[in-house]
Design a protein around this motif. Structure first.
Motif, PDB file in Angstrom:
ATOM      1  N   PHE A 156       0.839  -1.208   0.000  1.00  0.00           N
ATOM      2  CA  PHE A 156       0.000   0.000   0.000  1.00  0.00           C
ATOM      3  C   PHE A 156       0.870   1.253   0.000  1.00  0.00           C
ATOM      4  CE2 PHE A 156      -2.516   3.295   2.212  1.00  0.00           C
ATOM      5  CZ  PHE A 156      -3.610   3.356   1.349  1.00  0.00           C
ATOM      6  N   ALA A 157       1.968   1.224   0.749  1.00  0.00           N
ATOM      7  CA  ALA A 157       2.880   2.368   0.795  1.00  0.00           C
ATOM      8  C   ALA A 157       3.486   2.623  -0.579  1.00  0.00           C
ATOM      9  CB  ALA A 157       3.993   2.104   1.811  1.00  0.00           C
ATOM     10  N   LYS A 158       3.835   1.555  -1.289  1.00  0.00           N
ATOM     11  CA  LYS A 158       4.387   1.693  -2.629  1.00  0.00           C
ATOM     12  C   LYS A 158       3.361   2.280  -3.585  1.00  0.00           C
ATOM     13  CE  LYS A 158       6.699  -0.926  -6.273  1.00  0.00           C
ATOM     14  NZ  LYS A 158       7.170  -2.266  -6.716  1.00  0.00           N
ATOM     15  N   LYS A 159       2.091   1.841  -3.446  1.00  0.00           N
ATOM     16  CA  LYS A 159       1.006   2.346  -4.278  1.00  0.00           C
ATOM     17  C   LYS A 159       0.810   3.840  -4.054  1.00  0.00           C
ATOM     18  CE  LYS A 159      -3.985   1.957  -4.846  1.00  0.00           C
ATOM     19  NZ  LYS A 159      -5.230   1.362  -4.311  1.00  0.00           N
ATOM     20  N   CYS A 160       0.848   4.234  -2.766  1.00  0.00           N
ATOM     21  CA  CYS A 160       0.682   5.653  -2.428  1.00  0.00           C
ATOM     22  C   CYS A 160       1.802   6.492  -3.051  1.00  0.00           C
ATOM     23  CB  CYS A 160       0.675   5.841  -0.910  1.00  0.00           C
ATOM     24  SG  CYS A 160      -0.778   5.143  -0.096  1.00  0.00           S
ATOM     25  N   GLU A 161       3.027   5.958  -2.992  1.00  0.00           N
ATOM     26  CA  GLU A 161       4.173   6.696  -3.530  1.00  0.00           C
ATOM     27  C   GLU A 161       4.052   6.854  -5.042  1.00  0.00           C
ATOM     28  OE1 GLU A 161       9.094   6.434  -3.422  1.00  0.00           O
ATOM     29  OE2 GLU A 161       7.864   4.905  -2.457  1.00  0.00           O
ATOM     30  N   GLU A 162       3.603   5.787  -5.718  1.00  0.00           N
ATOM     31  CA  GLU A 162       3.446   5.851  -7.171  1.00  0.00           C
ATOM     32  C   GLU A 162       2.361   6.842  -7.570  1.00  0.00           C
ATOM     33  OE1 GLU A 162       2.666   1.800  -8.130  1.00  0.00           O
ATOM     34  OE2 GLU A 162       4.804   1.222  -8.144  1.00  0.00           O
ATOM     35  N   GLU A 163       1.272   6.857  -6.796  1.00  0.00           N
ATOM     36  CA  GLU A 163       0.183   7.788  -7.097  1.00  0.00           C
ATOM     37  C   GLU A 163       0.613   9.231  -6.873  1.00  0.00           C
ATOM     38  OE1 GLU A 163      -3.022   6.489  -4.659  1.00  0.00           O
ATOM     39  OE2 GLU A 163      -3.546   4.784  -5.962  1.00  0.00           O
ATOM     40  N   THR A 164       1.432   9.459  -5.856  1.00  0.00           N
ATOM     41  CA  THR A 164       1.923  10.803  -5.569  1.00  0.00           C
ATOM     42  C   THR A 164       2.791  11.304  -6.707  1.00  0.00           C
ATOM     43  OG1 THR A 164       1.894  10.378  -3.191  1.00  0.00           O
ATOM     44  CG2 THR A 164       3.248  12.212  -3.945  1.00  0.00           C
ATOM     45  N   GLN A 165       3.619  10.406  -7.261  1.00  0.00           N
ATOM     46  CA  GLN A 165       4.511  10.791  -8.356  1.00  0.00           C
ATOM     47  C   GLN A 165       3.736  11.107  -9.632  1.00  0.00           C
ATOM     48  OE1 GLN A 165       7.137   7.477  -8.625  1.00  0.00           O
ATOM     49  NE2 GLN A 165       8.424   8.134  -6.890  1.00  0.00           N
ATOM     50  N   LYS A 166       2.573  10.440  -9.840  1.00  0.00           N
ATOM     51  CA  LYS A 166       1.771  10.657 -11.034  1.00  0.00           C
ATOM     52  C   LYS A 166       0.900  11.909 -10.928  1.00  0.00           C
ATOM     53  CE  LYS A 166       1.405   5.790 -12.345  1.00  0.00           C
ATOM     54  NZ  LYS A 166       0.491   4.648 -12.530  1.00  0.00           N
ATOM     55  N   THR A 167       0.529  12.332  -9.693  1.00  0.00           N
ATOM     56  CA  THR A 167      -0.374  13.471  -9.504  1.00  0.00           C
ATOM     57  C   THR A 167       0.361  14.765  -9.773  1.00  0.00           C
ATOM     58  OG1 THR A 167      -1.563  12.253  -7.805  1.00  0.00           O
ATOM     59  CG2 THR A 167      -1.866  14.651  -7.852  1.00  0.00           C
ATOM     60  N   PRO A 168      -0.138  15.649 -10.658  1.00  0.00           N
ATOM     61  CA  PRO A 168       0.535  16.925 -10.930  1.00  0.00           C
ATOM     62  C   PRO A 168       0.587  17.785  -9.682  1.00  0.00           C
ATOM     63  CG  PRO A 168      -1.160  16.455 -12.583  1.00  0.00           C
ATOM     64  CD  PRO A 168      -1.343  15.467 -11.461  1.00  0.00           C
ATOM     65  N   THR A 169       1.686  18.485  -9.502  1.00  0.00           N
ATOM     66  CA  THR A 169       1.831  19.397  -8.359  1.00  0.00           C
ATOM     67  C   THR A 169       1.030  20.653  -8.613  1.00  0.00           C
ATOM     68  OG1 THR A 169       3.729  20.483  -9.309  1.00  0.00           O
ATOM     69  CG2 THR A 169       4.165  18.539  -7.954  1.00  0.00           C
ATOM     70  N   GLU A 170       0.826  21.452  -7.560  1.00  0.00           N
ATOM     71  CA  GLU A 170       0.050  22.693  -7.655  1.00  0.00           C
ATOM     72  C   GLU A 170       0.699  23.658  -8.655  1.00  0.00           C
ATOM     73  OE1 GLU A 170      -1.495  26.332  -4.796  1.00  0.00           O
ATOM     74  OE2 GLU A 170      -0.785  24.465  -3.904  1.00  0.00           O
ATOM     75  N   ASP A 171       2.012  23.744  -8.691  1.00  0.00           N
ATOM     76  CA  ASP A 171       2.733  24.633  -9.609  1.00  0.00           C
ATOM     77  C   ASP A 171       2.494  24.213 -11.052  1.00  0.00           C
ATOM     78  OD1 ASP A 171       3.666  26.083  -7.532  1.00  0.00           O
ATOM     79  OD2 ASP A 171       5.632  25.092  -7.432  1.00  0.00           O
TER      80      ASP A 171
END
Length: 320
Positions: free
Chosen positions: A301-316
């Motif tokens: 689950f931690a790995k999944k969360c990390e992958e999703e974070t990397q795919k989500t565009p940042t606010e900038d």
């Protein structure tokens, strides 16, 4: 007292030797002493018991009383100086003392009136006793396994090595500072030779020390194995806590089933616990395999969360 001297004292105290064995032991001491030729017969040693044994055997076997002296440095010398007495001693062992090569005369190791198969072993053993008393040493088994004979003549040293090999003893030859050395480093061969020479106490001490060393080595290996396991457990626990903390920091803990949320909270509180100890904290207790299963789920689950974070565009990136 050194281990070598204790072995020599044990050998020297052996009494009631058969005439043939006393002859063989005397021959061994004379042949491997400092000098055994028409020019003189002598031994020099640091050990009084060796010097006295040499003198006593010589007198009993040949009737010749040797000169006995000790230097200020504590060196004992036993020698025969008179020509007629030297000739008498040499004659008793069927040698002129003028031979080109010094060799072992096996005729001195066998009583002519006895059957060879009955007498050979005991006379050879007595010969080894004499040789060891004159030129042998054995190291302290606490420091290592090494028994050696320091022999001035190559032919004589090779004859001795051959005799030892006939008993299955792993003897080897080398030259050290122009002196021939016959040595044994195999602990079992050293034990066997000491037993053959009648130094059973010394042989038993080597066996005891070997048992202790083996036990200590097993204990050390076990301790090293346990330490390695603890180290691996600690590294794995740190990695688990780091991943769980990332889940918490990302506010994703609430997405996990209740049982995994409880598991994660306990792991954060007990980072040093082993899998077995950690499993016992639950009611009912969890097996190691069950703990492992939940850890894998958390890490996945931690790995999944990390992958999703990397795919989500940042606010900038969204603003751009």
């Amino acid at each position: 007292m050194s281990f070598s001297l204790k072995a020599k004292e044990e050998i020297s105290k052996i009494e009631n030797l058969a005439p043939c064995c006393r002859h063989a032991m005397t021959y061994g001491m004379l042949l491997f002493g400092r000098e055994f030729s028409s020019g003189g017969i002598s031994i020099m040693t640091e050990h009084e018991i060796v010097a006295r044994t040499y003198a006593e055997l010589l007198e009993k076997e040949t009737g010749v009383k040797a000169n006995f002296s000790v230097s200020e440095a504590g060196k004992y010398t036993v020698c025969v100086k008179r020509k007629k007495e030297i000739e008498k001693v040499l004659s008793a062992f069927s040698t002129s003392g003028n031979e080109s090569f010094t060799r072992i005369n096996r005729g001195n190791l066998l009583n002519e009136s006895s059957n060879e198969s009955e007498i050979l072993n005991c006379c050879n053993a007595s010969f080894f006793k004499g040789a060891f008393l004159s030129c042998g040493t054995v190291s302290d088994p606490n420091k290592g396994y090494h028994l050696e004979f320091v022999v001035p003549f190559r032919t004589l040293s090779l004859d001795l090595m051959k005799m030892l090999s006939e008993y299955g003893l792993k003897a080897k030859h080398m030259v050290r500072r122009y002196v021939n050395i016959i040595y044994i480093k195999d602990s079992e061969s050293i034990e066997d030779l000491l037993n053959i020479m009648g130094a059973q106490t010394a042989a038993f001490e080597i066996m005891n020390i070997k048992i202790y060393k083996d036990f200590r080595n097993v204990s050390n290996r076990r301790a090293n194995f346990d330490s390695a396991n603890l180290a691996r457990t600690a590294v794995a626990a740190v990695a688990q806590v780091e991943q769980i903390q990332k889940i918490i920091d990302g506010n994703r803990l609430c997405e996990l089933p209740e049982e995994l949320q409880e598991f994660a909270a306990l792991r954060i509180e007990n980072p040093d616990a082993s899998l077995r100890e950690f499993g016992e904290m639950f009611s009912p207790p969890l097996s190691r395999s069950a703990v492992n299963h939940r850890i894998k789920k958390l890490l996945a689950f931690a790995k999944k969360c990390e992958e999703e974070t990397q795919k989500t565009p940042t606010e900038d990136q969204n603003i751009g």
